[in-house]
Design an enzyme around this catalytic site. Structure first.
Site, short mmCIF file in Angstrom:
data_model
loop_
_atom_site.label_atom_id
_atom_site.label_comp_id
_atom_site.label_asym_id
_atom_site.label_seq_id
_atom_site.Cartn_x
_atom_site.Cartn_y
_atom_site.Cartn_z
N LYS A 22 0.83 -1.21 0.00
CA LYS A 22 0.00 0.00 0.00
C LYS A 22 0.87 1.26 0.00
O LYS A 22 0.64 2.18 -0.78
CB LYS A 22 -0.90 0.00 1.24
N ASN A 23 1.85 1.28 0.90
CA ASN A 23 2.60 2.53 1.06
C ASN A 23 3.59 2.80 -0.07
O ASN A 23 4.21 3.86 -0.12
CB ASN A 23 3.28 2.56 2.44
N ARG A 92 -3.80 9.80 4.58
CA ARG A 92 -2.65 10.67 4.76
C ARG A 92 -1.91 10.93 3.45
O ARG A 92 -1.43 12.02 3.16
CB ARG A 92 -1.71 10.00 5.77
N CYS A 116 -4.86 7.60 9.54
CA CYS A 116 -5.05 7.02 10.88
C CYS A 116 -4.72 8.07 11.94
O CYS A 116 -3.80 8.87 11.77
CB CYS A 116 -4.14 5.81 11.05
N ARG A 121 -0.02 15.00 13.26
CA ARG A 121 0.79 14.58 12.10
C ARG A 121 0.97 15.80 11.21
O ARG A 121 0.30 15.95 10.19
CB ARG A 121 0.10 13.42 11.35
N PRO A 122 1.89 16.69 11.60
CA PRO A 122 2.07 17.93 10.84
C PRO A 122 2.63 17.66 9.44
O PRO A 122 3.14 16.56 9.17
CB PRO A 122 3.07 18.72 11.68
N LEU A 125 7.34 19.69 7.22
CA LEU A 125 8.54 19.30 6.45
C LEU A 125 8.22 19.23 4.95
O LEU A 125 9.06 19.55 4.11
CB LEU A 125 9.09 17.96 6.95
N ASP A 305 4.86 0.52 12.08
CA ASP A 305 3.66 -0.16 11.58
C ASP A 305 3.56 -1.60 12.05
O ASP A 305 2.52 -2.24 11.87
CB ASP A 305 3.63 -0.11 10.04
N ARG A 397 -8.11 -0.90 4.68
CA ARG A 397 -7.28 0.13 4.04
C ARG A 397 -5.96 -0.45 3.57
O ARG A 397 -5.36 0.06 2.62
CB ARG A 397 -7.00 1.26 5.01
C1 EPZ Z 1 4.24 6.85 6.36
O1 EPZ Z 1 3.48 7.87 6.99
C2 EPZ Z 1 3.30 5.67 6.25
N1 EPZ Z 1 2.16 6.04 5.45
C3 EPZ Z 1 2.88 5.22 7.63
O2 EPZ Z 1 2.08 4.06 7.51
C4 EPZ Z 1 4.13 4.88 8.44
O3 EPZ Z 1 3.73 4.55 9.76
C5 EPZ Z 1 5.07 6.07 8.47
O4 EPZ Z 1 5.38 6.48 7.11
C6 EPZ Z 1 6.38 5.78 9.17
O5 EPZ Z 1 7.01 4.68 8.57
C7 EPZ Z 1 2.23 6.02 4.13
O6 EPZ Z 1 3.26 5.72 3.55
C8 EPZ Z 1 1.02 6.35 3.37
P1 EPZ Z 1 6.29 10.30 8.33
P2 EPZ Z 1 3.99 9.37 6.97
O7 EPZ Z 1 6.11 11.55 7.55
O8 EPZ Z 1 4.60 9.68 5.66
C9 EPZ Z 1 6.52 13.58 11.82
C10 EPZ Z 1 0.19 2.70 7.84
O9 EPZ Z 1 -0.36 2.18 8.83
N2 EPZ Z 1 6.42 14.58 10.75
O10 EPZ Z 1 7.56 9.55 8.18
O11 EPZ Z 1 2.87 10.19 7.46
C11 EPZ Z 1 5.19 12.86 12.01
O12 EPZ Z 1 4.31 13.61 12.81
C12 EPZ Z 1 0.70 4.13 7.92
O13 EPZ Z 1 0.33 2.14 6.74
C13 EPZ Z 1 6.56 15.92 11.04
O14 EPZ Z 1 6.79 16.30 12.18
O15 EPZ Z 1 5.11 9.29 8.09
C14 EPZ Z 1 5.61 11.57 12.64
O16 EPZ Z 1 5.77 11.75 14.01
C15 EPZ Z 1 0.44 4.77 9.24
N3 EPZ Z 1 6.42 16.84 10.03
C16 EPZ Z 1 6.98 11.31 11.98
O17 EPZ Z 1 7.41 12.56 11.46
C17 EPZ Z 1 6.16 16.45 8.75
O18 EPZ Z 1 6.05 17.33 7.88
C18 EPZ Z 1 6.94 10.26 10.88
O19 EPZ Z 1 6.06 10.67 9.85
C19 EPZ Z 1 6.03 15.08 8.45
C20 EPZ Z 1 6.16 14.16 9.47
#
Ligand code: EPZ
Length: 416
Positions: A22-23, A92, A116, A121-122, A125, A305, A397
């Site tokens: 999916k991701n 997301r 989710c 989840r800002p 970045l 995950d 999902r």
């Molecule tokens: C991806 O989410 C995945 N989703 C998530 O899978 C996965 O848990 C996550 O990466 C970590 O591996 C998809 O690929 C669609 P991040 P993503 O940006 O991109 C903080 C599932 O169950 N952050 O790496 O949203 C954020 O708040 C899902 O399949 C900022 O602060 O993850 C978090 O604490 C859930 N500012 C951390 O970074 C930003 O601009 C990791 O988020 C972006 C992120």
């Protein structure tokens, strides 16, 4: 809202195939907007989030055709550059269209994405990265407008290796003339898969999986055929299911190196995990033991995950296991549901202490998010008696045909 009914305690035997990730599929689908050529994605199962992404593409003007697990997308004309709030809230990854539309059209209008509920989840970045490439971004009335007709390659250093931000910047950078370098990018396999797809389109992207991703932007792009990588979290879920319920299963179409952090924990707990090519054999003949603290980390560390599904395994292990969730601020909502099944868990902030109990018992529980729901399925398979899991739309999902696959392994699982 669907309900899964699982009569636990049946050992699992046989083989199961892991479907496409999916991701990986979601950002790749957003990337299909970059070209007017036809993109054919193989092993792209009809998951809820994939179908929702298909609807976003259709609304933007793309033709989207499904034939089994193959999805063909042709964004010949992109007639709209905005995505309505309701579609943005569905998941997301909808935010990845910001970079994709900015690259293709020089303009994008979206709102903050859903997904989710795992705490704040800002997307700071993502926005900072696009601004570094020259995009002008304004936010008002809940809408984010991105004007990007003059993007130039630039150096971007991520304060945290965010998966989504890395993807968004990679997409935008394909259109930004000159060289973009992303320092401290996410190194997840899904980033490498996105790079492979972009290269198949004709883009010049390298370094994914390492410490710097480099994109030479502005190259003409065409259509491509691409096979989505197997879903490492789906593989980990089947592995955990065997560990929780007992038995011996071949997990096929897997990439063992991508689940090595999960395999290491299962081995430490006493399960047998053998790898051969794209097959992982997992067997568990006796009660497992607690392991050293499981700390979630960006790849190649232990994946957030897989935290919930591993918690379900450790819920009945001999001894206490500590979990430390380092990626998301609120990812223990499943713990309360597991406690309804008899688990002994104390969760506070980022730490959860799981004291293994002899067995879990069937109960009425509710999936509060995708992986939390998968964790409940794993727990129910090993529990004594009947578990009813509500909120299965969360599970759909990210898992395709989960019920059928588990049933083929001998699980007693049905849907209401
Ligand atoms: C991806 O989410 C995945 N989703 C998530 O899978 C996965 O848990 C996550 O990466 C970590 O591996 C998809 O690929 C669609 P991040 P993503 O940006 O991109 C903080 C599932 O169950 N952050 O790496 O949203 C954020 O708040 C899902 O399949 C900022 O602060 O993850 C978090 O604490 C859930 N500012 C951390 O970074 C930003 O601009 C990791 O988020 C972006 C992120």
């Amino acid at each position: 809202m669907g309900t899964l009914i699982i009569d636990g305690g049946k050992k699992l035997y046989g083989s199961v195939r892991v479907h496409g990730a999916k991701n990986s599929a979601l950002p790749i689908l957003a990337a299909c907007v970059l070209t007017d050529g036809e993109c054919v994605l193989e092993d792209c199962p009809a998951l809820r989030d994939v179908e929702a992404t298909g609807r976003i593409l259709s609304r933007l003007g793309a033709e989207v055709r499904r034939d089994g697990d193959t999805l063909a997308v042709r964004a010949g004309d992109v007639v709209r550059q905005d995505i309505p709030d309701a579609q943005m809230r569905e998941m997301r990854s909808s935010v990845t269209f910001l970079g994709a539309l900015a690259a293709r059209c020089g303009y994008a209008e979206v709102s903050r994405p859903g997904g989710c509920e795992l705490g704040a989840r800002p997307i700071d970045l993502h926005l900072a990265g696009l601004r570094a490439l020259g995009a002008e971004i304004t936010e008002s009335g809940g809408r984010i407008c991105c004007r990007a007709d003059n993007m130039r390659g630039a150096d971007v250093t991520l304060a945290f290796p965010s998966v989504g931000a890395t993807e968004n910047i990679m997409l935008a950078a394909t259109a930004a003339k000159g060289r973009t370098r992303i320092f401290n990018p996410a190194r997840e396999p899904e980033i490498v898969d996105l790079q492979d797809f972009l290269c198949a389109l004709g883009a010049d992207v390298r370094g994914a999986g390492g410490m710097t991703v480099e994109i030479e932007g502005g190259r003409p792009l065409h259509g491509a055929r691409h096979r989505v990588i197997p879903d490492r979290i789906v593989a980990a879920t089947y592995m955990a299911a065997v560990a929780a319920a007992g038995g011996a299963v071949l997990v096929e179409n897997a990439r063992p190196e991508q689940v090595s952090a999960v395999s290491a924990v299962l081995r430490e707990a006493g399960a047998d995990v053998c790898e051969q090519g794209s097959v992982i054999q997992v067997s568990a003949a006796r009660r497992l033991a607690a392991v050293r603290p499981i700390k979630t980390q960006p790849y190649p560390g232990f994946p957030t995950d897989a935290q919930s599904i591993m918690m379900s395994v450790m819920a009945t292990a001999r001894g206490a296991t500590m979990f430390v969730e380092n990626i998301f601020e609120s990812r223990y909502r499943h713990a309360g549901e597991l406690m309804r099944m008899g688990a002994d868990i104390r969760a506070e902030g980022r730490v959860a202490l799981v004291q293994g109990v002899e067995r879990l018992f069937g109960a009425e529980v509710h999936a509060t998010d995708l992986r939390g729901g998968a964790g409940l399925v794993v727990a129910a398979l090993g529990a004594e008696g009947r578990t009813r899991i509500g909120g299965t739309e969360h599970i759909e999902r990210g898992y395709f045909g989960l019920e059928e696959s588990l049933r083929s392994l001998g699980a007693d699982i049905s849907r209401e």
